[in-house]
Design an enzyme around this catalytic site. Structure first.
Site, mmCIF file in Angstrom:
data_model
loop_
_atom_site.group_PDB
_atom_site.id
_atom_site.type_symbol
_atom_site.label_atom_id
_atom_site.label_comp_id
_atom_site.label_asym_id
_atom_site.label_seq_id
_atom_site.Cartn_x
_atom_site.Cartn_y
_atom_site.Cartn_z
ATOM 1 N N SER A 64 76.345 44.229 -20.532
ATOM 2 C CA SER A 64 77.585 43.511 -20.191
ATOM 3 C C SER A 64 78.740 44.491 -20.280
ATOM 4 C CB SER A 64 77.829 42.380 -21.188
ATOM 5 O OG SER A 64 79.147 41.874 -21.053
ATOM 6 N N TYR A 122 77.144 38.649 -29.774
ATOM 7 C CA TYR A 122 76.862 38.910 -28.352
ATOM 8 C C TYR A 122 77.237 40.355 -28.002
ATOM 9 C CZ TYR A 122 76.932 38.277 -23.266
ATOM 10 O OH TYR A 122 76.695 38.395 -21.918
#
Ligand code: NAD
Length: 259
Positions: free
Chosen positions: A144, A158
């Site tokens: 990401s 995350y």
């Protein structure tokens, strides 16, 4: 479109978002696709969309955070299709209770790291031997933009999990560089998929994210699938160990342009 003709691909998170679009695009480009997800019904639907368009796909229900599951789905893919050339380790979660270090519970950390980081490790663990036996291949791990940029809207577990994906990708790329296995990470920006839209559940939260994106819009899962296809195909034959940012300019921006 035959950029993956003769290839066998395994895609995790194939029931939704990036994985769904990628499984369909890979198949449309000639790959036989093993669709892997925990959610049976939508995963079956992805495989059915491929077969009804004339492609070849199987649906395999598995939890990427379980070693036995990943061992089984790789073995089943090889049994069914005879090889493995492309692996897209893409399944991931974003938990609503993931916040800053002070507030985030250990259980949320463990759950998130279990799926997002350990799930990619287990994927690679079983895919690499299958790829070596198939003469080589391309592994794409979904990280990401948060793996390279800090965010004040914290999702500490995350973010850490995606940093782990990026780091393990780089190392595996070097270890297997002379064995005809390429390993790259795909770093999406904020996307209009279930994962992020459920997390940013108010207009205010969405706008707070949008203001940082130079293109002024969320990305689409289909745009990630195109990038994954390029990394999967021989067109990226000299690319390994890299992080492909597909983020609407987000990671390049100091300030965003006027609306
Ligand atoms: P999505 O929620 O639409 O799809 C994710 C899929 O993964 C779902 O089908 C889900 O059932 C599956 N999954 C979850 N846990 C699993 C497990 N343990 N085993 C097997 N399958 C599991 O999300 P998406 O936006 O398509 O996200 C795909 C990947 O992209 C994720 O790794 C995510 O972290 C990453 N990503 C997304 C964004 C974004 O803004 N959406 C941005 C950067 C990175």
């Amino acid at each position: 479109m035959t950029r993956l003709e003769g290839k066998v691909a395994l895609v995790t998170g194939a029931a939704s978002g990036i994985g769904h679009e990628s499984a369909i695009l890979f198949a449309a480009n000639g790959a036989k696709v093993a669709c892997v997800d925990t959610v049976k019904e939508r995963n079956v639907a992805t495989a059915a969309a491929i077969t009804s368009a004339g492609g070849s796909a199987i649906s395999l229900v598995a939890d990427v955070s379980k070693a036995g599951d990943m061992d089984r789905v790789v073995a089943t893919t090889v049994e069914e299709y005879g090889a493995l050339h492309v692996a897209f380790n893409n399944a991931g979660i974003m938990h609503p209770d993931d916040g800053n270090a002070v507030d985030t519970e250990e259980s949320i950390w463990d759950l998130t790291m279990g799926v997002n980081a350990k799930g990619v490790f287990f994927g690679c663990k079983y895919e690499i031997p299958a790829m070596l036996a198939s003469g080589g291949g391309s592994i794409i791990n979904t990280a990401s933009f948060v793996a390279v940029m800090g965010s004040a809207t914290s999702q500490i577990a995350y973010t850490a999990s995606k940093g782990a994906v990026q780091a393990l990708t780089r190392e595996l790329a070097i270890v297997h560089a002379r064995q005809n296995i390429r390993v790259n990470s795909l770093c999406p920006g904020p996307l209009r998929t279930d994962l992020l839209m459920n997390f940013l559940d108010t207009t205010e939260k969405k706008d707070r994210r949008l203001v940082h994106i130079p293109m002024g819009r969320f990305g689409e899962a289909s745009e990630m699938a195109e990038a994954a296809l390029w990394l999967a195909s021989n067109e990226s034959s000299y690319v390994t160990g890299t992080d492909l940012m597909v983020d609407g300019g987000l990671s390049a921006a100091y300030v965003t342009p006027e609306a």
